[in-house]
Write a protein that holds these residues in place. Structure first.
Motif, PDB file in Angstrom:
ATOM      1  N   PHE A  19      90.784 -60.399 -44.407  1.00  0.00           N
ATOM      2  CA  PHE A  19      90.719 -61.230 -45.857  1.00  0.00           C
ATOM      3  C   PHE A  19      91.552 -62.690 -45.279  1.00  0.00           C
ATOM      4  CE2 PHE A  19      91.141 -57.188 -48.124  1.00  0.00           C
ATOM      5  CZ  PHE A  19      89.545 -57.064 -48.230  1.00  0.00           C
ATOM      6  N   GLY A  22      88.882 -65.189 -43.737  1.00  0.00           N
ATOM      7  CA  GLY A  22      87.616 -65.624 -44.201  1.00  0.00           C
ATOM      8  C   GLY A  22      86.734 -64.680 -43.855  1.00  0.00           C
ATOM      9  N   TYR A  26      82.584 -59.809 -49.135  1.00  0.00           N
ATOM     10  CA  TYR A  26      82.491 -59.606 -50.776  1.00  0.00           C
ATOM     11  C   TYR A  26      80.696 -59.751 -51.016  1.00  0.00           C
ATOM     12  CZ  TYR A  26      87.481 -60.596 -50.600  1.00  0.00           C
ATOM     13  OH  TYR A  26      88.706 -60.446 -50.420  1.00  0.00           O
ATOM     14  N   ASP A  28      79.226 -61.551 -53.061  1.00  0.00           N
ATOM     15  CA  ASP A  28      78.620 -62.737 -53.233  1.00  0.00           C
ATOM     16  C   ASP A  28      78.365 -63.254 -51.667  1.00  0.00           C
ATOM     17  OD1 ASP A  28      77.394 -64.756 -54.629  1.00  0.00           O
ATOM     18  OD2 ASP A  28      79.048 -66.031 -54.179  1.00  0.00           O
ATOM     19  N   ASP A  29      79.101 -62.713 -50.853  1.00  0.00           N
ATOM     20  CA  ASP A  29      78.745 -63.253 -49.449  1.00  0.00           C
ATOM     21  C   ASP A  29      77.436 -62.612 -48.990  1.00  0.00           C
ATOM     22  OD1 ASP A  29      81.263 -64.409 -49.804  1.00  0.00           O
ATOM     23  OD2 ASP A  29      82.544 -62.590 -48.658  1.00  0.00           O
ATOM     24  N   ASN A  31      73.655 -62.407 -48.610  1.00  0.00           N
ATOM     25  CA  ASN A  31      72.383 -62.994 -48.859  1.00  0.00           C
ATOM     26  C   ASN A  31      71.142 -62.254 -48.070  1.00  0.00           C
ATOM     27  OD1 ASN A  31      73.105 -65.335 -50.636  1.00  0.00           O
ATOM     28  ND2 ASN A  31      74.718 -65.705 -48.870  1.00  0.00           N
ATOM     29  N   GLU A 203      87.562 -62.009 -58.299  1.00  0.00           N
ATOM     30  CA  GLU A 203      86.126 -62.082 -57.859  1.00  0.00           C
ATOM     31  C   GLU A 203      85.292 -61.857 -59.144  1.00  0.00           C
ATOM     32  OE1 GLU A 203      83.061 -59.671 -55.156  1.00  0.00           O
ATOM     33  OE2 GLU A 203      84.496 -58.680 -56.142  1.00  0.00           O
ATOM     34  N   PRO A 204      84.553 -62.807 -59.771  1.00  0.00           N
ATOM     35  CA  PRO A 204      83.583 -62.415 -60.898  1.00  0.00           C
ATOM     36  C   PRO A 204      82.610 -61.275 -60.116  1.00  0.00           C
ATOM     37  CG  PRO A 204      83.548 -64.833 -60.495  1.00  0.00           C
ATOM     38  CD  PRO A 204      84.400 -64.245 -59.260  1.00  0.00           C
ATOM     39  N   VAL A 253      85.603 -55.638 -52.840  1.00  0.00           N
ATOM     40  CA  VAL A 253      85.576 -56.134 -54.030  1.00  0.00           C
ATOM     41  C   VAL A 253      86.943 -56.684 -54.384  1.00  0.00           C
ATOM     42  CG1 VAL A 253      85.640 -55.063 -56.519  1.00  0.00           C
ATOM     43  CG2 VAL A 253      84.039 -54.060 -54.663  1.00  0.00           C
ATOM     44  N   GLY A 254      86.879 -57.740 -55.044  1.00  0.00           N
ATOM     45  CA  GLY A 254      88.155 -58.528 -55.353  1.00  0.00           C
ATOM     46  C   GLY A 254      88.864 -58.387 -56.502  1.00  0.00           C
TER      47      GLY A 254
ATOM     48  N   ARG B  28      79.630 -72.572 -48.377  1.00  0.00           N
ATOM     49  CA  ARG B  28      79.194 -71.092 -48.456  1.00  0.00           C
ATOM     50  C   ARG B  28      77.715 -70.915 -48.263  1.00  0.00           C
ATOM     51  NH1 ARG B  28      82.046 -67.387 -50.687  1.00  0.00           N
ATOM     52  NH2 ARG B  28      80.024 -66.288 -51.522  1.00  0.00           N
ATOM     53  N   THR B  34      81.691 -68.128 -45.902  1.00  0.00           N
ATOM     54  CA  THR B  34      82.048 -67.552 -47.086  1.00  0.00           C
ATOM     55  C   THR B  34      83.428 -67.132 -47.253  1.00  0.00           C
ATOM     56  OG1 THR B  34      81.349 -65.544 -45.778  1.00  0.00           O
ATOM     57  CG2 THR B  34      79.564 -66.628 -47.145  1.00  0.00           C
ATOM     58  N   GLY B  35      84.222 -67.675 -46.593  1.00  0.00           N
ATOM     59  CA  GLY B  35      85.644 -67.193 -46.984  1.00  0.00           C
ATOM     60  C   GLY B  35      86.237 -68.255 -47.858  1.00  0.00           C
ATOM     61  N   ILE B  75      89.364 -71.784 -44.431  1.00  0.00           N
ATOM     62  CA  ILE B  75      90.244 -70.539 -43.895  1.00  0.00           C
ATOM     63  C   ILE B  75      89.745 -70.257 -42.575  1.00  0.00           C
ATOM     64  CG2 ILE B  75      88.760 -69.050 -45.249  1.00  0.00           C
ATOM     65  CD1 ILE B  75      92.526 -68.769 -44.848  1.00  0.00           C
ATOM     66  N   CYS B 100      93.808 -58.013 -53.074  1.00  0.00           N
ATOM     67  CA  CYS B 100      92.152 -57.618 -53.073  1.00  0.00           C
ATOM     68  C   CYS B 100      91.832 -58.716 -51.877  1.00  0.00           C
ATOM     69  CB  CYS B 100      91.484 -57.921 -54.278  1.00  0.00           C
ATOM     70  SG  CYS B 100      91.221 -59.673 -54.872  1.00  0.00           S
ATOM     71  N   PHE B 102      90.628 -61.900 -52.496  1.00  0.00           N
ATOM     72  CA  PHE B 102      89.865 -63.096 -53.121  1.00  0.00           C
ATOM     73  C   PHE B 102      90.506 -64.146 -53.216  1.00  0.00           C
ATOM     74  CE2 PHE B 102      86.686 -64.989 -55.928  1.00  0.00           C
ATOM     75  CZ  PHE B 102      85.690 -64.666 -55.309  1.00  0.00           C
TER      76      PHE B 102
END
Lengths: 788, 161
Positions: A19, A22, A26, A28-29, A31, A203-204, A253-254, B28, B34-35, B75, B100, B102
């Protein structure tokens, strides 16, 4: 001397390395090659009939693959509700259909009306802008008491009213409670609002659906606290996909705070659409979407009466609560104001008679469900506020009044169905008095007054019920699921261990703390043990993480599985050492024969299990892997006492938190550093509820607080350093680790002491203010002071 | 489409972007860095803080085209050359300044920018500086403590582990 590993050590978190650099993964990362994007067109009115949707222009826009509307989801099921409450007449709650995409009617701002799948997100958004909606707006139902009045517009035409259920608990005690209140020497009555909140994990939510034609396999990557629950609900009730053809993955999960427990329309949509358009389909919520589509929390309107005898002993409590369900029943919504709220109304006190009435109401608002604490903060707030008010009315010290009424003998059967196994409320109160330096308060108040500020001290106790169980009981209470958990301990040939757990870590640090337990049991280094979670294809099963249950329930399953592993390993060791199983001891990673110097190392035994050349094959199987499911015998009951000191600026009404102290009893503790962090975060959310946060609707059902411009999240400069202590430990008696859970305590225990402190400050300034509803914004405090 | 070239974490990168492409989306989606996270759509949460020409910037509030020619740090470039954590990153781990994870990249980038300008900030200065970074997990206690520790201040007296 603090330990440096195993149970009780503040081991630094291993997950931090990814974390902090980076390298987290998550949702959204993620793809996937060939993925398309979906943009949801959401309702901007609260209540309307959909007369028609014109897609002609939108379908011609560049990049559009397909546009879905409610009609496309006619053949599939709606979102299921996982808990059926029975009302006070023995009838089941009213349960409306919960469509994936609105069909025929819109029932809240933010409801999905159409879904545009396009090559790029920008193209999907552009196309959504030219969809033609033909709507007839209807009057919106927003206020709960109006919603249940005769003649009010119904949120659901096919239900008899907007009342989901009218629940009485314990119904058989109602007459005795009424009688006790009628005959009481003193009754304190408080009407209050427990403000609607939005959980707001940073995190949404995100969902990525995938479908493989080669093996008819669906995969959903989603921001979930409980991927198996999503697989079960979505597969069985919504899309009709058997579990062996559906994989649900929740990677890093954020944050969750409850709002990522539930099964959401967007998850079902992306899974469905991936097959329909034969492309992976990705959705990433914006924060604005999150405000109008994540399940909200709290939103109770309550009247509580506390009856006392002439000596200030509590004799009865009666409550009436209106609980907002929103427009549809979110996954566990009906359980929150009932079984997670009514059962907690005894608090830390030996009140002999309690009656709780809850009316759950449908309104044209976003569905409301569990948010950190879920029902327990609402119970704690009303109880601890009314006790403070009673102390003031009776002219007694609020701490002394609490002490006088504490439950002191355990186990204690409350009049609201639950039985507390252990606790020591006097111990946490005494610890609180020490860490909060209450002796120094008078001097601090004098100093504040010298500076023209009012200073107040507020205290409260709390109890919570965590690790909801056992399954056969919750089944009787209406749960449509079991509430056990599962773990597999897989020992590899060279002795390292992978533990597959049903709990899900989204900030709680399981990857660090769970190995501490295994390390303690076996005596091998923590770094030889890894936790695997968050993927239904990798773990046996699991109900996930919520309700402060991970360690108490899943941790117990892990211990049981590890015990099975150790028992088998001892048999192998006995064979290698030519001794009897019963004489084998395991310590520090060495198996030895009691009373001798014969021993064999953990790694030699595990190697023997996988290379069984010298092995009792006639008695035991090769390999070393065991699974356990654990269904607890009871809830756990963490408890504690919290104190808040505030300053109030009498000119502006602005409240600042000067000190905040928390003395908790979580039973045994695995990682004190992580436990403190959990309490810190909970306190900040509780202070946020008390002072800053409010999810507001206008009378037309428009969501007024739909971004961080309007919804005040606690910032660093709203908060002080906290003083937290968890040295008071009465271990849980019915789980193998003696643990109780710590995730929600801070959020449950903190709001009442903040409000109690502000009232104390105002009273000290000669303002006769008995109560202010949360959030205690400067304008509310100033108005209360100036109207007093 | 516009062609942009910039230095990111010491490496020259380029790409074609739409005028409306935000710097955070370029990082991203195009560079797969994606960090840097997106936690809101109103430039308030601070999960996307990066450094542009040495200044802390919310990468959701800047177009990629505006960063053409700039020196960008994220980051992913904060650890030491040998892969070990930077002083600030290490302090966050030592003091449990994240849960978490984030908001963490933005917090670390903001902290780095703060300490560059103010090597020994007080508790109050740190809290004020972090106005633009929201964390929902930690209650900020251990974040503030970690930043104080990273600046060489003794944090032993601050309560709790």
């Amino acid at each position: 001397m603090p330990k440096d590993s195993g149970i009780g050590a503040s081991t630094k978190r291993r997950e931090d390395l990814r974390f902090l650099t980076g390298a987290g993964n998550y949702t959204d990362d993620i793809n996937i090659h060939g993925q398309a994007h979906v943009h949801f067109l959401r309702a901007d009115v609260a209540h309307a009939t959909i007369n028609g949707i014109d897609l002609a222009d939108a379908e011609k826009m560049p990049g559009v693959l397909r546009i879905f509307t409610g009609a496309d989801f006619e053949p599939v099921g709606g979102l299921p509700c996982g808990w059926q409450v029975t009302d006070k007449h023995g009838e089941p709650m009213q349960e409306p259909k919960h469509p994936i995409i609105a069909h025929g009617k819109i029932r809240h701002v933010g409801e999905i009306v159409a879904a545009v799948v396009a090559e790029s997100l920008a193209q999907a958004r552009d196309a959504a802008e030219v969809i033609g909606l033909n709507l007839t707006e209807l009057p919106a139902v927003v206020d709960m008491k109006t919603a249940v009045a005769d003649g009010t517009t119904k949120v659901h035409d096919d239900l008899t009213s907007n009342l989901c259920y009218d629940w009485g608990f314990v119904e058989e005690n109602k007459d005795a409670v009424d009688e006790a209140i009628k005959n009481a020497a003193h009754v304190t009555t408080l009407e209050l609002v427990n403000n609607r909140l939005v959980a707001n994990p940073m995190e949404p939510r995100v969902a990525v659906g995938e479908y493989s034609r080669s093996d008819d396999m669906h995969t959903l990557h989603t921001t979930s606290q409980n991927p198996h629950v999503i697989r079960l609900l979505m597969g069985a009730f919504v899309l009709g996909i058997p579990e062996h053809k559906l994989r649900v993955v929740a990677p890093d999960v954020g944050g969750g705070f409850g709002t990522k427990i539930f099964h959401y329309a967007e998850e079902a949509f992306c899974t469905f659409a991936a097959k329909a358009v034969n492309r992976p389909v990705k959705w990433t919520s914006t924060r604005s979407e999150a405000f109008m589509s994540d399940a909200h929390g709290r939103d109770h309107v309550t009247k509580i009466e506390l009856a006392m005898d002439a000596d200030n002993n509590f004799t009865a409590i009666r409550t009436e609560t209106y609980a907002n369900m929103g427009a549809y029943l979110s996954t566990f919504a009906p359980s929150v104001p009932t079984w997670l709220h009514g059962t907690l109304m005894a608090g830390n006190y030996k009140t002999p008679l309690i009656y709780v009435n809850v009316k759950a109401v449908f309104t044209n608002t976003v569905p409301v469900d569990a948010y950190r604490g879920a029902g327990r903060p609402e119970a704690t707030f009303q109880l601890e506020r009314v006790i403070d008010m009673a102390a003031r009315e009776r002219g007694v010290d609020p701490i002394a009044l609490r002490r006088q009424n504490f439950v002191t003998e355990f186990p204690y059967a409350t009049p609201v169905a639950v039985e507390y196994d252990t606790g020591d409320y006097e111990a946490t109160m005494a610890k609180l008095e020490e860490i909060a330096d209450m002796g120094g308060f008078a001097a601090r108040r004098a100093e504040s007054e010298k500076n023209g500020k009012l200073r107040g001290l507020g205290v409260n106790c709390y109890i919570e019920a965590c690790g909801i169980a056992p399954s056969n009981l919750v089944g009787q209470l209406g749960a449509r699921a079991g509430l056990y958990d599962a773990a597999t301990v897989r020992v590899n040939a060279t002795g390292s261990i992978s533990v597959m757990v049903g709990a899900h870590s989204h900030g709680q640090g399981h990857e660090t703390s769970f190995p501490q337990v295994i390390s303690e049991m076996i005596g091998i280094p923590e770094d030889q043990i890894d936790i695997v979670h968050g993927d239904t294809s990798k773990i046996p099963f699991g109900m996930g993480t919520y309700g402060s249950r991970s360690l108490a329930v899943c941790g117990s399953a892990m211990v049981r599985a590890a015990e099975k592993v150790i028992n088998k390993a001892k048999k192998i060791a006995a064979h290698l050492l030519e001794a009897s199983d019963a004489d084998i001891e395991l310590k520090d990673g060495q198996f030895s024969v009691a009373g001798t110097d014969k021993s064999v190392a953990w790694g030699d035994v595990t190697l023997a299990a996988y290379v069984p050349h010298n092995y009792p094959l006639e008695d035991i199987e090769p390999g070393l892997e065991e699974t356990a499911f654990y269904d607890p015998a009871n809830f756990t009951y963490p408890a504690g006492a919290y104190a808040c000191e505030v300053e109030v600026d009498p000119d502006t009404g602005k409240v600042t938190i000067e000190r905040f102290s928390a003395a908790d009893d979580f039973g045994n503790i695995i990682n004190p550093m992580i436990v403190s962090g959990q309490v810190h975060g909970g306190i900040a959310q509780g202070i946020g509820q008390a002072l800053l946060e409010n999810c507001a609707y206008d009378e037309n059902g428009q969501l007024l607080s739909a971004s961080y411009m309007d919804y005040t999240m606690p910032r660093a400069d709203d908060l002080p350093f906290y003083s937290v202590d968890h040295s008071c430990q009465t271990p849980c008696t019915h789980n193998p680790l003696g643990v109780k859970g710590c995730g929600e305590a801070g959020a449950i225990g903190s709001p009442p002491s903040v409000v109690n402190a502000v009232i104390d400050a105002l009273q000290s300034g000669g303002k006769n203010v008995a109560h202010i509803d949360m959030p205690l914004t400067p304008s509310r405090v100033w108005n209360a002071m100036n109207n007093a | 489409m516009t062609s942009v070239t910039m230095t990111v974490n010491g490496k020259s990168v380029s790409g074609d972007v739409e005028g409306r492409t935000l710097l955070v989306d370029f990082l991203r989606n195009d560079l797969r860095l994606t960090g840097t996270h997106v936690g809101c759509d109103t430039s308030q949460c601070g999960a996307c803080v990066v450094h542009v020409n040495g200044e802390a910037v919310k990468a959701c509030a800047m177009f990629a085209a505006e960063a053409d020619g700039a020196d960008v740090a994220t980051i992913e470039g904060q650890a030491n050359a040998d892969g070990s954590l930077s002083v600030i990153q290490q302090a966050f781990q030592d003091h449990h300044g994240l849960q978490c994870g984030f908001c963490t990249p933005g917090m670390v980038m903001s902290a780095a920018a703060l300490l560059k300008d103010n090597p020994k900030p007080t508790e109050g200065e740190i809290r004020e500086y972090l106005e633009g970074n929201i964390c929902r997990c930690t209650g900020y206690h251990n974040i503030v403590k970690a930043i104080m520790a990273a600046s060489g201040q003794d944090v032993a007296a601050i309560a709790a582990e």
